[in-house]
Design a protein around this motif. Structure first.
Motif, PDB file in Angstrom:
ATOM      1  N   PRO A 302      37.909  65.929  52.858  1.00 10.49           N
ATOM      2  CA  PRO A 302      38.022  64.581  53.422  1.00 10.49           C
ATOM      3  C   PRO A 302      39.205  63.877  52.775  1.00 10.49           C
ATOM      4  CG  PRO A 302      36.146  64.733  51.911  1.00 10.49           C
ATOM      5  CD  PRO A 302      36.660  66.121  52.108  1.00 10.49           C
ATOM      6  N   CYS A 303      39.924  63.079  53.557  1.00  6.38           N
ATOM      7  CA  CYS A 303      41.151  62.479  53.031  1.00  6.38           C
ATOM      8  C   CYS A 303      41.459  61.169  53.742  1.00  6.38           C
ATOM      9  CB  CYS A 303      42.331  63.457  53.172  1.00  6.38           C
ATOM     10  SG  CYS A 303      42.801  63.770  54.901  1.00  6.38           S
ATOM     11  N   SER A 304      42.596  60.585  53.405  1.00  2.40           N
ATOM     12  CA  SER A 304      43.013  59.319  54.022  1.00  2.40           C
ATOM     13  C   SER A 304      43.317  59.483  55.506  1.00  2.40           C
ATOM     14  CB  SER A 304      44.256  58.780  53.317  1.00  2.40           C
ATOM     15  OG  SER A 304      45.352  59.676  53.516  1.00  2.40           O
ATOM     16  N   GLY A 305      43.698  60.704  55.925  1.00  3.80           N
ATOM     17  CA  GLY A 305      44.045  60.938  57.326  1.00  3.80           C
ATOM     18  C   GLY A 305      45.403  60.384  57.724  1.00  3.80           C
ATOM     19  N   LEU A 306      46.251  60.080  56.740  1.00  3.18           N
ATOM     20  CA  LEU A 306      47.549  59.485  57.065  1.00  3.18           C
ATOM     21  C   LEU A 306      48.455  60.434  57.844  1.00  3.18           C
ATOM     22  CD1 LEU A 306      48.422  57.464  53.832  1.00  3.18           C
ATOM     23  CD2 LEU A 306      47.678  56.600  56.047  1.00  3.18           C
ATOM     24  N   GLY A 307      48.198  61.731  57.736  1.00  4.90           N
ATOM     25  CA  GLY A 307      49.024  62.685  58.469  1.00  4.90           C
ATOM     26  C   GLY A 307      48.726  62.727  59.955  1.00  4.90           C
ATOM     27  N   VAL A 308      47.585  62.148  60.369  1.00  2.00           N
ATOM     28  CA  VAL A 308      47.204  62.218  61.782  1.00  2.00           C
ATOM     29  C   VAL A 308      47.198  60.841  62.448  1.00  2.00           C
ATOM     30  CG1 VAL A 308      45.946  64.387  61.575  1.00  2.00           C
ATOM     31  CG2 VAL A 308      44.738  62.251  61.150  1.00  2.00           C
ATOM     32  N   LEU A 309      48.030  59.936  61.948  1.00  2.00           N
ATOM     33  CA  LEU A 309      48.135  58.608  62.556  1.00  2.00           C
ATOM     34  C   LEU A 309      48.659  58.669  63.993  1.00  2.00           C
ATOM     35  CD1 LEU A 309      49.509  56.309  59.691  1.00  2.00           C
ATOM     36  CD2 LEU A 309      47.166  56.493  60.546  1.00  2.00           C
ATOM     37  N   LYS A 310      49.374  59.731  64.328  1.00  2.00           N
ATOM     38  CA  LYS A 310      49.850  59.896  65.715  1.00  2.00           C
ATOM     39  C   LYS A 310      48.674  59.828  66.689  1.00  2.00           C
ATOM     40  CE  LYS A 310      53.843  63.031  65.178  1.00  2.00           C
ATOM     41  NZ  LYS A 310      54.711  62.875  66.332  1.00  2.00           N
ATOM     42  N   ARG A 311      47.578  60.489  66.343  1.00  2.00           N
ATOM     43  CA  ARG A 311      46.440  60.565  67.265  1.00  2.00           C
ATOM     44  C   ARG A 311      45.338  59.562  66.910  1.00  2.00           C
ATOM     45  NH1 ARG A 311      46.150  65.184  68.410  1.00  2.00           N
ATOM     46  NH2 ARG A 311      47.883  65.973  67.205  1.00  2.00           N
ATOM     47  N   ASN A 312      45.373  58.999  65.720  1.00  4.73           N
ATOM     48  CA  ASN A 312      44.381  57.995  65.312  1.00  4.73           C
ATOM     49  C   ASN A 312      45.083  56.736  64.828  1.00  4.73           C
ATOM     50  OD1 ASN A 312      42.188  59.813  65.716  1.00  4.73           O
ATOM     51  ND2 ASN A 312      42.606  60.746  63.739  1.00  4.73           N
ATOM     52  N   PRO A 313      45.792  56.031  65.711  1.00  2.00           N
ATOM     53  CA  PRO A 313      46.602  54.888  65.252  1.00  2.00           C
ATOM     54  C   PRO A 313      45.789  53.739  64.680  1.00  2.00           C
ATOM     55  CG  PRO A 313      46.539  54.963  67.656  1.00  2.00           C
ATOM     56  CD  PRO A 313      45.921  56.234  67.167  1.00  2.00           C
ATOM     57  N   ASP A 314      44.503  53.641  65.060  1.00  4.89           N
ATOM     58  CA  ASP A 314      43.697  52.543  64.509  1.00  4.89           C
ATOM     59  C   ASP A 314      43.280  52.794  63.072  1.00  4.89           C
ATOM     60  OD1 ASP A 314      42.193  54.628  65.680  1.00  4.89           O
ATOM     61  OD2 ASP A 314      40.397  53.383  65.779  1.00  4.89           O
ATOM     62  N   ALA A 315      43.469  54.037  62.584  1.00  2.00           N
ATOM     63  CA  ALA A 315      43.066  54.345  61.205  1.00  2.00           C
ATOM     64  C   ALA A 315      43.817  53.489  60.192  1.00  2.00           C
ATOM     65  CB  ALA A 315      43.308  55.829  60.915  1.00  2.00           C
ATOM     66  N   CYS A 353      44.740  66.494  55.761  1.00  2.00           N
ATOM     67  CA  CYS A 353      45.651  65.988  56.793  1.00  2.00           C
ATOM     68  C   CYS A 353      46.267  64.687  56.287  1.00  2.00           C
ATOM     69  CB  CYS A 353      44.944  65.802  58.138  1.00  2.00           C
ATOM     70  SG  CYS A 353      43.467  64.784  58.078  1.00  2.00           S
ATOM     71  N   SER A 354      46.762  64.751  55.044  1.00  2.00           N
ATOM     72  CA  SER A 354      47.431  63.605  54.419  1.00  2.00           C
ATOM     73  C   SER A 354      48.836  64.015  54.013  1.00  2.00           C
ATOM     74  CB  SER A 354      46.658  63.130  53.185  1.00  2.00           C
ATOM     75  OG  SER A 354      47.374  62.109  52.500  1.00  2.00           O
ATOM     76  N   VAL A 355      49.710  63.019  53.866  1.00  2.00           N
ATOM     77  CA  VAL A 355      51.075  63.296  53.398  1.00  2.00           C
ATOM     78  C   VAL A 355      51.288  62.744  51.988  1.00  2.00           C
ATOM     79  CG1 VAL A 355      52.096  63.410  55.701  1.00  2.00           C
ATOM     80  CG2 VAL A 355      51.928  61.187  54.551  1.00  2.00           C
ATOM     81  N   LEU A 356      50.218  62.252  51.354  1.00  2.00           N
ATOM     82  CA  LEU A 356      50.342  61.662  50.018  1.00  2.00           C
ATOM     83  C   LEU A 356      50.211  62.736  48.944  1.00  2.00           C
ATOM     84  CD1 LEU A 356      48.127  58.449  50.397  1.00  2.00           C
ATOM     85  CD2 LEU A 356      50.605  58.662  50.702  1.00  2.00           C
ATOM     86  N   SER A 357      51.156  62.778  48.028  1.00  2.00           N
ATOM     87  CA  SER A 357      51.113  63.792  46.968  1.00  2.00           C
ATOM     88  C   SER A 357      49.886  63.623  46.072  1.00  2.00           C
ATOM     89  CB  SER A 357      52.389  63.728  46.123  1.00  2.00           C
ATOM     90  OG  SER A 357      52.539  62.449  45.528  1.00  2.00           O
ATOM     91  N   SER A 358      49.380  62.385  45.945  1.00  2.00           N
ATOM     92  CA  SER A 358      48.207  62.149  45.092  1.00  2.00           C
ATOM     93  C   SER A 358      46.949  62.792  45.675  1.00  2.00           C
ATOM     94  CB  SER A 358      47.977  60.652  44.879  1.00  2.00           C
ATOM     95  OG  SER A 358      47.780  59.990  46.112  1.00  2.00           O
ATOM     96  N   GLU A 359      46.931  63.059  46.975  1.00  2.00           N
ATOM     97  CA  GLU A 359      45.797  63.740  47.591  1.00  2.00           C
ATOM     98  C   GLU A 359      46.043  65.238  47.695  1.00  2.00           C
ATOM     99  OE1 GLU A 359      43.649  61.632  50.909  1.00  2.00           O
ATOM    100  OE2 GLU A 359      45.635  60.721  51.159  1.00  2.00           O
ATOM    101  N   ASN A 360      47.261  65.657  47.448  1.00  2.00           N
ATOM    102  CA  ASN A 360      47.659  67.035  47.724  1.00  2.00           C
ATOM    103  C   ASN A 360      48.028  67.810  46.467  1.00  2.00           C
ATOM    104  OD1 ASN A 360      47.163  66.433  50.402  1.00  2.00           O
ATOM    105  ND2 ASN A 360      49.281  65.864  50.834  1.00  2.00           N
ATOM    106  N   GLU A 361      49.323  67.936  46.188  1.00  2.00           N
ATOM    107  CA  GLU A 361      49.728  68.774  45.058  1.00  2.00           C
ATOM    108  C   GLU A 361      49.211  68.273  43.715  1.00  2.00           C
ATOM    109  OE1 GLU A 361      53.671  66.775  46.461  1.00  2.00           O
ATOM    110  OE2 GLU A 361      51.731  67.328  47.314  1.00  2.00           O
ATOM    111  N   GLN A 362      49.050  66.949  43.589  1.00  2.00           N
ATOM    112  CA  GLN A 362      48.517  66.415  42.331  1.00  2.00           C
ATOM    113  C   GLN A 362      47.056  66.821  42.136  1.00  2.00           C
ATOM    114  OE1 GLN A 362      49.338  62.185  41.680  1.00  2.00           O
ATOM    115  NE2 GLN A 362      51.306  62.397  42.721  1.00  2.00           N
TER     116      GLN A 362
END
Length: 404
Positions: A302-315, A353-362
């Protein structure tokens, strides 16, 4: 384009509920589309796409229209007028649009788009976070995430091939193109309701973004393995894993929500995926029973979902800084707890499905430095950005447990 009153009113009604009743856009749009059975595909497309577009650009349009939340019903025509004017669509001679200053709209747009948070229509806190974590790349990434998502299908290779699926869709007047970089993917040339096709009912495809299709492939599954999908949800990646395994072996799909697992079962039946077993995580025992039993483990966290704002703009309007901080704690805990299911010599993928490094490589780095991660070795990672791929933003890392 000629605007039809009933369609415009449907859009404004949907917007009212999305903005004021905390309803998810996709659910509200689905509800709105049920109102009139006489609406054809073009009408339904107009309602859905216009509503999503105004949701996506809410902050910018509201600033241009000089209104603020909570939006009153009689203010929504001003938001719609901004959308129409910027699209070059003439406003009809209806009372609700009377006196709309179209020149002022264009002038305000040129002025406001210079400020990134307003021009890209995001909350200030999110703009600051994106800048902090992505640096100069944030400019192009948030611009890409504000574009409409393409519709991508994944051919179900248990039943067909991408080339055969393409022909079957063409028989139903749906034109697609094969994507060379993604072996099972087809992209629609024009948006259509693919769920109404006989091809879908036969289970020949799933709707799945091209970036998402990369996750199961990174796990390097083979027929006959025991594979655990620990955060399976409704099973998009579970079904892909089953297909890659050619229905041989065992895919254990786990989730904390039974309703999602029930939906996965329905999808698996349609897809002809017979090697999937669902397990509800209702206590720690569910995970403990699988300690050191999995050849492969997928943690699609589970994540912020920032990578899928294209399909979930209300997020971006529903997200809060506290949620992201809390979800990062959940991600770290899942990695430490679920990694124990990997057998010696086995592999796991951590994905978001996030682009934030704090949710990913960190997160991956912190796990490898932890006691639970001591027996794992980093293999490789893939960072997918929307501005580079044209699809969703994703992250995935492959880790291997030492064979001792």
């Amino acid at each position: 384009m000629r605007l039809h009153r009933n369609l415009v009113l449907a859009v404004m009604d949907a917007l009212y509920h999305i903005f004021n009743d905390d309803v998810y856009a996709d659910k509200q749009i689905a509800q709105t589309l049920k109102r009139d059975k006489r609406w054809g595909s073009h009408d339904r497309g107009f309602i859905a796409e216009t509503t999503y577009d105004i949701v996506r650009w809410k902050r910018l349009y509201a600033e241009i229209a000089e209104i603020s939340e909570p939006f009153k019903r009689d203010e929504l025509p001003r938001l719609f007028a901004v959308w129409a004017t910027l699209k070059g669509i003439s406003l009809p001679d209806w009372g609700v649009f009377e006196g709309t200053p179209t020149r002022r709209i264009k002038g305000r747009f040129d002025e406001l788009k210079k400020t990134r948070a307003i021009g890209q229509s995001i909350p200030d806190w999110l703009d600051e976070l994106g800048q902090k974590e992505l640096g100069a790349m944030w400019d192009v990434e948030i611009a890409a995430l504000n574009q409409q998502a393409p519709v991508v299908l994944r051919a179900n290779t248990l039943k067909t091939t991408p080339a055969k699926l393409r022909q079957r869709l063409l028989d139903e007047q749906i034109v697609t193109k094969l994507l060379k970089e993604y072996p099972d993917a087809l992209e629609l040339e024009e948006r259509k309701n693919v769920f109404a096709t006989s091809v879908f009912k036969e289970g020949l495809f799933e709707v799945q973004d091209a970036s998402s299709q990369e996750v199961a492939r990174m796990l390097d599954v083979q027929p006959g393995m025991r594979v655990v999908d620990a955060c399976a949800g409704a099973g998009g990646k579970t079904l892909h894993l089953a297909a890659l395994m050619e229905n041989k072996g065992n895919v254990v799909a786990m989730d904390i929500y039974q309703n999602k697992l029930n939906e996965l079962k329905r999808r698996a039946r349609r897809a002809g995926a017979h090697n999937i077993e669902t397990r509800l995580i209702d206590s720690t025992k569910t995970v403990k029973k699988l300690h050191s039993k999995a050849d492969r483990l997928l943690i699609d966290a589970p994540c912020s979902g920032l990578g899928v704002l294209k399909r979930n703009p209300d997020a971006k309007w529903k997200l809060q800084p506290e949620f992201i901080e809390n979800i990062k704690k959940t991600q770290a805990q899942l990695l430490r707890d679920y990694a124990k299911m990997v057998k010696p010599g086995g592999k796991m993928v951590y994905a978001t499905c996030s682009v934030l490094s704090s949710e990913n490589e960190q997160q991956v780095s912190a796990f490898l430095d932890s006691q639970e991660g001591a027996g794992f070795v980093f293999d490789k990672e893939k960072k997918i950005y929307a501005h580079q791929s044209g699809y969703d933003g994703f992250y995935m890392a492959l880790l291997e447990r030492a064979n001792t």
